[in-house]
Structure formats: structure tokens, C-alpha cells
Design an enzyme around this catalytic site. Structure first.
Site, PDB file in Angstrom:
ATOM      1  N   LYS A  52     -10.426 -10.127 -34.844  1.00  0.00           N
ATOM      2  CA  LYS A  52     -10.670 -10.729 -33.519  1.00  0.00           C
ATOM      3  C   LYS A  52     -12.164 -10.870 -33.297  1.00  0.00           C
ATOM      4  O   LYS A  52     -12.941  -9.985 -33.680  1.00  0.00           O
ATOM      5  CB  LYS A  52     -10.031  -9.839 -32.448  1.00  0.00           C
ATOM      6  N   SER A 127      -5.214 -11.324 -24.779  1.00  0.00           N
ATOM      7  CA  SER A 127      -6.322 -12.125 -25.235  1.00  0.00           C
ATOM      8  C   SER A 127      -6.412 -12.238 -26.764  1.00  0.00           C
ATOM      9  O   SER A 127      -7.141 -13.090 -27.263  1.00  0.00           O
ATOM     10  CB  SER A 127      -7.638 -11.551 -24.708  1.00  0.00           C
ATOM     11  N   SER A 151      -3.554  -6.808 -24.374  1.00  0.00           N
ATOM     12  CA  SER A 151      -4.009  -7.920 -25.232  1.00  0.00           C
ATOM     13  C   SER A 151      -3.624  -7.854 -26.698  1.00  0.00           C
ATOM     14  O   SER A 151      -3.816  -8.835 -27.413  1.00  0.00           O
ATOM     15  CB  SER A 151      -5.522  -8.067 -25.141  1.00  0.00           C
TER      16      SER A 151
HETATM   17  N1  GLN Z   1      -4.601  -9.971 -19.587  1.00  0.00           N
HETATM   18  C1  GLN Z   1      -5.374  -8.820 -19.207  1.00  0.00           C
HETATM   19  C2  GLN Z   1      -6.700  -9.262 -18.638  1.00  0.00           C
HETATM   20  O1  GLN Z   1      -6.871 -10.432 -18.486  1.00  0.00           O
HETATM   21  C3  GLN Z   1      -5.548  -7.925 -20.383  1.00  0.00           C
HETATM   22  C4  GLN Z   1      -6.653  -8.339 -21.287  1.00  0.00           C
HETATM   23  C5  GLN Z   1      -6.891  -7.384 -22.428  1.00  0.00           C
HETATM   24  O2  GLN Z   1      -6.108  -6.485 -22.707  1.00  0.00           O
HETATM   25  N2  GLN Z   1      -8.032  -7.552 -23.062  1.00  0.00           N
HETATM   26  O3  GLN Z   1      -7.534  -8.504 -18.333  1.00  0.00           O
END
Ligand code: GLN
Length: 446
Positions: A52, A127, A151
Site C-alpha cells: 500500500k 482505504s 481499511s
Molecule cells: N473508512 C474509514 C475512514 O475513512 C477507515 C479508514 C482506514 O481504516 N484507514 O477513516
């Protein structure tokens, strides 16, 4: 394997959009080295991996899918990047994501969205959408993702692959570009549970470069995959199966529970009463930490600097206005507000207290159960563009992953069938540092 990975990427990635940067030249050199007679054979020998793009890789562009870091080439490796190298994995490239890991659909990438390999009209989740899509599309054998509020697990669920968020502190965050430091966790996204155990085995362990890294001994995760879950006690949080959960997702989870029962586990309903406060708590805490962490992007130290500033303040303002996307700005503003004097007690401090209550729900449940099981997400993947104008709806997609992050406990998402042609994910949640039980149950189920 390296050639096969690049061939598959060439064939599919125009449609999927999982990769931001390819590492072709260096990967080929590396693969040739590993191919030599007498080369050491690590746990992940010659396996093509994707990383990532918020995990730094020495000399390999690391952008966090942000314009701000569009020219950033790190001068060091994250601890996990180094560990993959040492285990013999070949870094194929860097994977697309929501900008600075803020989002749940990959539509917040400032370069291009990722598409779900099962149906390219749909989001892959986020994400770590690039990581999940790359594994689902067969572009790499495994990927690393990061999970702050879901995410790793949610994109794994949407893309029909396995995603593991380890206990907070089990895997070093050194070299992970910080979003919310008290929640961020790096973990594997893989095709099956056994692969997840191998990757976790490689990346787990104490690191003196990360002050929140836990000094615990690392068990034999791969060896714990015995297939035997007889007598395992499972709690099913009723808040994870109620309002807002798609009936088809619920059905798939109930079918999975019957399989676990056939394998000798028992289950009953349990309550985690503070679940309803988790999303609000998370968005206060994560945004507060983000506003502080992202202060380092000032146009001086990292990434792109705005042209023609009038003075220093103007340099900051212009660089940040140009470099950050809309969602990142929203989080910085929310977090700065929550931390500002006069509001701190009402928002940040209150949220910290509620976080403790949420953590206690888990502590209590784990006095009685070995594992908690439910869905990973309330629905299957949604259409690209469907939710992007509505941040609140988007935030609610993480309603069953966020409490786990706030509690800091480990959880895995494994595929448990399909609804309307799209994958459904089953979430198995364990006690702190009890990844072995989580993996064993997921493996037995799978
Ligand atoms: N969807 C969540 C956010 O927007 C989680 C994101 C994540 O785990 N990095 O913060």
C-alpha cells in the site's frame, strides 16, 4: 512469478487501477538474485507482493495517493518493507488507496479510483482498495494494507479476499505514514487464511523504532492452523446483526455460523452495548490525530512546495490548499476544531472516555467467548459514485469494523459467499494478541 505478475498487471490494471507505481526494473534484478543457486530461501521466497502506498519503500515512490507526495521518494524502508525483503518477497509495486487512508471506497485517491475486479462498476472498498483489488485480480500473491477503522477488512470483504488487522502494536508502524497513530495497524491481504498466517509471521514482532510496538513473543501462526475448533465459544454481537445490516449479508453470516457449529463450535448472541457510539467516537479521535499528524506536510519538509509564496505563512497555506484533497481537508478541519481550546473537553476528551467504554464491552465479552463473529460490512460493495457526495453514509460503512479498531483487538475478514453477485465478508474478532485463535477459526471455516 515476477514475470507472471507483471504480465497479469499489463493485462488487467488499465481496468482495475490497483497500482500507482511499478517497481519493474528493481523487481527483476531481485527475482534474478533469488533465482540463483544457493540463494537463501525465506518464508516468502520469490513471492510477488504489493505494498500500500502509505508504507515507505526506499527509493520507490510513496505518495499516499496524494498530490502532496506525488514526488516523494523515501530514503528508508518501513520496518515491514524490510521484513518482506528479508523473507524473500519481491516488491512488484505500490498500491492505490484513498488519500492518506481516509475513505472507504478508494474514490478519494487523488490519482484515479480503483475498480472492483468482480464488477468494475463497483468500488473495491477502502482505504486499502488497491491492495484488495490487486490480490483479487491475481496481480500479486499478497499485499500489505493498513487499517485504522476498517481499511484492510472492508476492502477484503468487498473484493472476496482475506484481510487481517492485527492487534494494535503487534506489527511495527515505523515507516507507515501516520493517519491516526493510536489506531493505525498494518496487516496482510491474501487469497486465503494460510497465506495471511505466513505474512503475519513475517511482519509481526517488536521494533524499537516504534514506541507503541508491543514486546510480546510471536507464536507459530502457521502451526496454529490445525483445523480443530471443537468447543470454541463464539459470541455474535447482536448490534452487528441488527438495523442497517443488509438481510442478504445477515443470511450469509448465519450460514457461516452453521458451518462453524458443524465444526464443533458453539455460538450465542452477546451485546456490545456501546456500539452505537463507535462511529462518532472514531471520527472525533481519528480526525483529531490526523489534524496533528498531517501538520508535518508544510511544503518545506516533504513533497510538493507551492510556487511564488508571498511569505512563510503563505507558503504553508498554498502548499496545503493545493496538495490536499477535499476529504483530507475535511478531516483536518474536523480534528482541529475538536482539539481547539474550549471544545477539547466536550469532544476529544469525551470521545476518549467513550473509547474506554467500547473497549470494556470487548473485555467483558471475551471473559465468556473465545471469538466474536459477525459481518465485516453492513452491505456488499456499492456503485462507484453512489456515495461519494454523502460523507455520513460513507462513514457508516465502517460501523462494524470501527469498534474493533477502537478496542485495538485483532480481526480477520474471510469470504462467506455472495449477495447479488458480489462477495460478502465474515468478520472474526479475537482477544488482544490472540491472532492464533482468529486464524485457526478462519482457516477451519474456509
Ligand atoms: N473508512 C474509514 C475512514 O475513512 C477507515 C479508514 C482506514 O481504516 N484507514 O477513516
Amino acid at each position: 512469478l515476477t514475470e507472471a505478475a507483471y504480465a497479469r498487471i499489463a493485462e488487467t490494471d488499465e481496468r482495475i487501477g490497483a497500482f500507482l507505481t511499478l517497481n519493474e526494473e528493481a523487481a527483476r534484478v531481485r527475482a534474478a538474485e533469488l533465482d540463483q543457486a544457493g540463494a537463501a530461501k525465506g518464508l516468502l521466497h520469490a513471492l510477488p507482493a504489493g505494498i500500500k502506498d502509505n508504507i515507505v519503500t526506499k527509493g520507490l515512490r510513496t505518495t499516499c495517493a496524494s498530490q502532496f507526495l506525488s514526488n516523494y521518494d523515501p530514503i528508508y524502508d518501513a520496518t515491514v518493507s524490510g521484513k518482506l525483503q528479508d523473507a524473500g518477497a519481491v516488491t512488484i509495486g505500490k498500491l492505490n488507496m484513498d488519500e492518506f487512508a481516509m475513505g472507504g471506497s478508494n474514490e478519494n485517491s487523488s490519482f484515479r479510483p480503483v475498480r472492483n475486479p468482480w464488477n468494475t462498476d463497483y468500488v473495491p472498498g477502502g482505504s486499502s482498495g488497491g491492495s484488495a483489488a490487486a490480490v483479487a485480480a491475481g496481480q500479486v500473491y499478497f499485499a500489505l494494507g493498513s487499517d485504522t477503522g476498517g481499511s484492510i477488512r472492508q476492502p477484503a470483504s468487498y473484493c472476496g479476499v482475506v484481510g487481517l488487522k492485527p492487534t494494535y502494536g503487534l506489527v511495527s508502524r515505523f515507516g507507515l505514514v501516520a493517519f491516526a497513530s493510536s489506531l493505525d495497524a498494518i496487516g496482510p491481504i491474501t487469497k486465503n487464511v494460510e497465506d495471511a498466517a505466513y505474512v503475519l509471521q513475517t511482519i509481526a514482532g517488536h521494533d524499537r523504532m516504534d514506541s507503541t510496538s508491543a514486546d510480546v513473543s510471536i507464536p507459530d501462526y502457521v502451526g496454529s492452523l490445525s483445523g480443530d475448533i471443537k468447543g470454541m465459544r463464539i459470541g455474535v454481537p447482536k448490534e452487528y446483526m441488527g438495523e442497517g445490516i443488509d438481510p442478504k449479508v445477515k443470511e450469509a453470516v448465519l450460514a457461516a455460523l452453521r458451518v462453524l457449529e458443524d465444526l464443533g463450535a458453539t455460538w450465542e448472541e452477546v451485546s456490545l452495548p456501546h456500539t452505537e457510539y463507535a462511529v462518532a467516537t472514531y471520527y472525533l479521535l481519528a480526525s483529531s490525530e490526523a489534524s496533528s499528524n498531517l501538520a508535518r506536510f508544510d511544503g518545506v519538509r516533504y513533497g510538493v512546495r507551492a510556487d511564488d509564496p508571498d511569505n512563510l505563512i503563505d507558503l504553508y497555506r498554498k502548499s496545503r490548499s493545493q496538495g490536499f484533497g477535499q476529504e483530507v481537508k475535511r478531516r483536518i478541519m474536523l480534528g482541529t476544531y475538536a482539539l481547539s481550546s474550549g471544545y477539547y473537553d466536550a469532544y476529544y476528551l469525551k470521545a476518549q472516555k467513550v473509547r474506554t467504554l467500547i473497549k470494556r464491552d470487548f473485555d467483558q465479552a471475551f471473559e465468556k467467548y473465545d471469538l466474536l463473529v459477525g459481518p465485516t460490512a453492513p452491505t456488499t460493495a456499492f456503485r462507484i459514485g453512489e456515495q461519494i457526495g454523502d460523507p455520513l453514509t460513507m462513514y457508516l460503512n465502517d460501523i462494524v469494523t470501527i469498534p474493533v479498531s477502537l478496542a485495538g483487538v485483532p480481526a480477520i475478514s474471510v469470504p462467506c459467499g455472495f449477495a447479488d453477485g458480489l462477495p460478502v465478508g465474515l468478520q472474526l474478532i479475537g482477544k488482544p494478541f490472540d491472532e492464533s485463535t482468529v486464524l485457526r477459526a478462519a482457516h477451519a471455516y474456509e
